[in-house]
Design a protein around this motif. Structure first.
Motif, mmCIF file in Angstrom:
data_model
loop_
_atom_site.group_PDB
_atom_site.id
_atom_site.type_symbol
_atom_site.label_atom_id
_atom_site.label_comp_id
_atom_site.label_asym_id
_atom_site.label_seq_id
_atom_site.Cartn_x
_atom_site.Cartn_y
_atom_site.Cartn_z
ATOM 1 N N LYS A 81 0.720 -1.292 -0.023
ATOM 2 C CA LYS A 81 0.069 0.027 0.181
ATOM 3 C C LYS A 81 0.949 1.396 -0.044
ATOM 4 N N GLN A 82 0.222 2.503 -0.174
ATOM 5 C CA GLN A 82 0.607 3.623 -0.088
ATOM 6 C C GLN A 82 1.375 3.816 1.301
ATOM 7 N N LEU A 83 2.151 4.859 1.367
ATOM 8 C CA LEU A 83 3.069 4.969 2.788
ATOM 9 C C LEU A 83 2.079 5.407 3.840
ATOM 10 N N ASN A 84 1.012 6.221 3.527
ATOM 11 C CA ASN A 84 0.168 6.449 4.735
ATOM 12 C C ASN A 84 -1.202 5.556 4.502
ATOM 13 N N LYS A 85 -1.108 4.373 5.033
ATOM 14 C CA LYS A 85 -2.200 3.442 4.585
ATOM 15 C C LYS A 85 -3.696 3.889 5.458
ATOM 16 N N SER A 86 -3.587 4.286 6.654
ATOM 17 C CA SER A 86 -4.961 4.987 7.237
ATOM 18 C C SER A 86 -4.910 6.126 7.902
ATOM 19 N N VAL A 131 18.095 11.965 -4.178
ATOM 20 C CA VAL A 131 18.054 11.266 -2.919
ATOM 21 C C VAL A 131 18.946 10.467 -2.869
ATOM 22 N N GLN A 132 19.863 10.021 -1.829
ATOM 23 C CA GLN A 132 20.829 9.311 -1.878
ATOM 24 C C GLN A 132 20.337 7.974 -0.882
ATOM 25 N N ALA A 133 21.050 6.874 -0.989
ATOM 26 C CA ALA A 133 20.824 5.919 -0.026
ATOM 27 C C ALA A 133 21.164 6.020 1.287
ATOM 28 N N ALA A 171 17.753 1.688 0.685
ATOM 29 C CA ALA A 171 17.386 2.496 -0.685
ATOM 30 C C ALA A 171 16.349 3.631 -0.430
ATOM 31 N N PRO A 172 16.452 4.755 -1.284
ATOM 32 C CA PRO A 172 15.366 5.692 -1.527
ATOM 33 C C PRO A 172 14.004 5.152 -1.530
ATOM 34 N N PRO A 173 12.849 5.486 -0.801
ATOM 35 C CA PRO A 173 11.562 4.866 -1.198
ATOM 36 C C PRO A 173 11.092 5.534 -2.741
ATOM 37 N N ASN A 174 10.188 4.846 -3.411
ATOM 38 C CA ASN A 174 10.059 5.005 -4.809
ATOM 39 C C ASN A 174 9.233 6.141 -4.752
ATOM 40 N N PHE A 175 8.497 6.771 -3.918
ATOM 41 C CA PHE A 175 7.556 7.939 -3.960
ATOM 42 C C PHE A 175 8.583 9.280 -4.433
ATOM 43 N N VAL A 176 10.092 9.098 -4.043
ATOM 44 C CA VAL A 176 10.812 10.470 -4.267
ATOM 45 C C VAL A 176 10.813 10.640 -5.966
ATOM 46 N N ARG A 196 20.933 10.568 5.954
ATOM 47 C CA ARG A 196 19.487 10.192 6.802
ATOM 48 C C ARG A 196 18.282 10.647 5.885
ATOM 49 N N GLN A 197 17.230 9.570 5.627
ATOM 50 C CA GLN A 197 16.148 10.089 4.879
ATOM 51 C C GLN A 197 14.865 10.831 5.907
ATOM 52 N N ALA A 198 14.102 11.652 5.581
ATOM 53 C CA ALA A 198 13.172 12.061 6.365
ATOM 54 C C ALA A 198 11.933 12.876 5.392
ATOM 55 N N THR A 199 10.772 12.524 6.001
ATOM 56 C CA THR A 199 9.647 13.327 5.114
ATOM 57 C C THR A 199 8.965 13.906 5.918
ATOM 58 N N ALA A 200 8.774 15.369 5.411
ATOM 59 C CA ALA A 200 8.045 16.356 6.221
ATOM 60 C C ALA A 200 6.745 16.873 5.390
ATOM 61 N N TYR A 201 5.895 17.152 6.208
ATOM 62 C CA TYR A 201 4.431 17.720 5.604
ATOM 63 C C TYR A 201 4.369 19.172 5.949
#
Length: 618
Positions: free
Chosen positions: A2-7, A580-582, A555-560, A613-618
């Motif tokens: 599923k997508q990253l934010n499933k629910s 984005v690097q590993a 590895a980076p997630p595919n949504f990058v 370091r990988q991080a996701t911000a909203y």
């Protein structure tokens, strides 16, 4: 997967549940204890028959704290502890008392999933396997613990804190790994039945049949089925889960065997709403999705007749369903080809299909993709009133379909005080993520909650898609490790290296999503050399020291590679402003274990050094 934010969920901090579970085991060929008969005589030489009953005492930790001997931080729980878990619980709940593990669930039953951190690493930075099969999402590396296996069929779970096992088939684990091992079929014929009842209309029925050893005394088989359901802890709706596990094992001799499992899961969960603190203060703690469908606007040919899509919290609860099904099939073959040489091969296949997120959406009839221009200007009459001026409530969500064949193979060879492990892993995951749309009837029910049948089409006959991605992730890894036993096994040293590689082949097909009206393709390859070193010193029978040093990779997630945030199209060509690097980490553990008949304890000091370091911000 599923997508990253499933629910969309909120964690209930004040919910209490009463759960009653009972289990009946019918043994066809064995008893519950070991018994030996002895013959004694009286003073008159009359024989007296007596029965000596041997009952196995509980070990230290009672299945929760198993004594370890590895040169790294590792924790294991066994079936003895798992049997005490809530029957509807998931893998995260079973691990929550392990050192450095913090977990939560979205409800009290465990049917809605949850989250886990290990030494601060999120679950998408931790490798997860079942019977040696990787189960992290092939796109985002997320883990969905409620899907994989019935707790009653699990015999052990383990966690390695910090150092990912050298032979673990992982490309996204910088913080260690955890594994689930299912129980082999029983050697004795039996039927197990378990029934669980609880508050919130909680119910789980579980049945398992073991054939015992079949004719020839080598092969055994089991099959189990369960159905679980529960209401949400707030609002209307609930979880509904059907699960089937089956497996076999054939032992040709002490060193040669073949076994396999098929784990199937089908669940239809409704999301639990999540809001800000301000929303909760305004609407109350139990604020959730609407229990009443707002309805469609009356037909108004030639005039704009817009449906009303209320605020996020007021989406109709029947349009917040999250159906998903998946199957994991694997076979493990073990062969001895020489006095000191063993081979193990695990081919597997993973399949999943389902949706993520809420389905209610307000769609403009003039907002469909015109492929000739790449703009969302094409029109479709959604409500059948003869014009394309309206905005209509429909069901639309992110669907994911994944097919993952793979294989791991290893050879273990013993030479004197050395045990050498070498092998490889290969996997090709096809990860399709798309967003079809179906109509919603007057009662607020989607024509198909799986978004398979009756999809809304564009004027050119192709389906509407709120996103349309295909990611082919080809992963491989070779590994080598030498474990040395020195000083009569007082000292164990292992030195290893693994070399994972992942190629991402990402294709965006023109769709109605944000800035996504153009076809494009991005290919990226990530590879690292990851060495490991570990040592264990046995001070005496009860005390030991251990040390480990390991480098890990994610590895980076595919949504990058999606245009929404990370890709800019220049003259139709994709460019990534941030390449984005590993992510890599270097983990160091130093620890002490006390393992006696009366007390088992472990203390570990660790250090983690990140790079990229990988991080996701909203």
């Amino acid at each position: 997967m599923k997508q990253l934010n499933k629910s969309s969920t909120a964690v209930p901090s004040r919910v209490k549940m009463l759960v009653i579970a009972c289990q009946l085991t019918c043994l066809g060929m064995s008893t519950a204890y070991a018994q030996s008969q002895t013959q004694e005589k009286t003073e008159n030489n009359d024989p007296i028959s007596s029965a000596q009953v041997t009952i196995t005492g509980k070990k230290v930790g009672m299945g929760l704290m198993v004594q370890e001997n590895t040169p790294k931080a590792r924790s294991t729980i066994t079936a003895e502890e798992l049997a005490k878990q809530r029957p509807t619980g998931n893998a995260y709940e079973a691990l929550e008392l392990m050192p450095a593990v913090n977990s939560y669930n979205h409800d009290a039953t465990g049917l809605f999933g949850g989250g886990l951190t290990l030494r601060g690493f999120n679950s998408d930075q931790i490798g997860a396997t079942i019977n040696g099969v990787p189960v992290n999402d092939s796109g985002s590396f997320a883990v969905y613990p409620q899907e994989y296996v019935d707790q009653e069929n699990t015999c052990s779970q383990f966690v390695t804190q910090g150092s990912t096992d050298v032979d673990s088939p992982q490309i996204g684990a910088t913080g260690g790994n955890f594994g689930i091992i299912t129980c082999d079929p029983s050697k004795t014929k039996r039927i197990r039945v378990a029934q669980t009842l609880g508050q919130l209309n909680l119910s789980k029925t579980y049945v398992r049949y073991d054939t015992g050893l079949l004719e020839g005394g080598r092969t055994r088989f089991f099959i189990s089925a369960s159905h679980a359901q529960s209401d949400k802890w707030k609002g209307k709706g609930g979880a509904n889960r059907d699960h089937i596990d089956m497996g076999f094992r054939t032992d040709f001799d002490k060193f040669n065997s073949i076994s396999g499992t098929v784990l199937y899961n089908r669940a239809i969960n409704q999301n639990i709403s999540s809001f800000s603190l301000a929303d909760l203060a305004k609407y109350g703690y139990n604020y959730d999705f609407s229990q009443t469908f707002v309805g469609h606007a009356p037909a108004s040919p030639g005039k704009a007749g817009n449906d009303t899509n209320s605020a996020f919290g007021d989406a109709y609860y029947q349009l917040t369903k999250n159906p998903f099904e998946n199957a994991i099939a694997s076979v493990t073959a073990k062969m001895r080809i020489g006095e000191n040489t063993d081979i193990k091969v695990i081919p597997y296949f993973w399949y999943g299909y389902g949706t993520g997120g809420n389905q209610q959406k307000l769609q403009a009839e003039n907002g469909f993709l015109n492929k000739a221009t790449g703009k969302n200007t094409a029109t479709v009459d959604l409500n059948g009133d003869g014009d394309t001026l309206d905005r209509v409530i429909v069901a639309n969500s992110s669907v994911t379909r994944t097919s993952r064949p793979g294989v791991t193979a290893s050879v273990t060879h013993t030479i004197g005080d050395h045990q050498v492990l070498a092998g490889f892993w290969f996997e090709r995951a096809t990860h399709e993520q798309f967003g079809p749309m179906v109509l919603v009837d007057a009662n607020g029910n989607a024509n198909d909650i799986w978004l398979k049948e009756g999809r809304v089409l564009r004027p050119d006959g192709t389906p509407y898609q709120s996103r349309d991605w295909t990611t082919i992730s080809t992963s491989n890894q070779i590994f080598l490790q030498d474990t040395m036993s020195l000083m009569n096994d007082k000292v164990t040293i292992n030195a290893g290296v693994r070399a994972p590689t992942m190629k991402r082949d990402f294709t965006n097909k023109a769709n109605e999503g944000t800035n996504s009206g153009t076809d494009y393709n991005i290919e990226k390859t990530y590879r690292e050399i990851l060495p490991q070193l570990g040592a264990r010193y046995q001070i005496d029978n009860n005390n030991q020291l251990f040390f480990s040093l390991a480098r890990n990779m994610k590895a980076p997630p595919n949504f990058v590679y999606s245009t929404t945030n990370n890709v800019v199209l220049v003259n139709g060509k994709p460019t990534m402003p941030v390449d984005v690097q590993a992510e890599t980490s270097t983990n160091i553990d130093v620890g002490y274990r006390l393992q006696s008949d009366k007390l088992t304890a472990q203390a570990t000091a660790y250090s983690v050094d990140f790079k990229d370091r990988q991080a996701t911000a909203y």
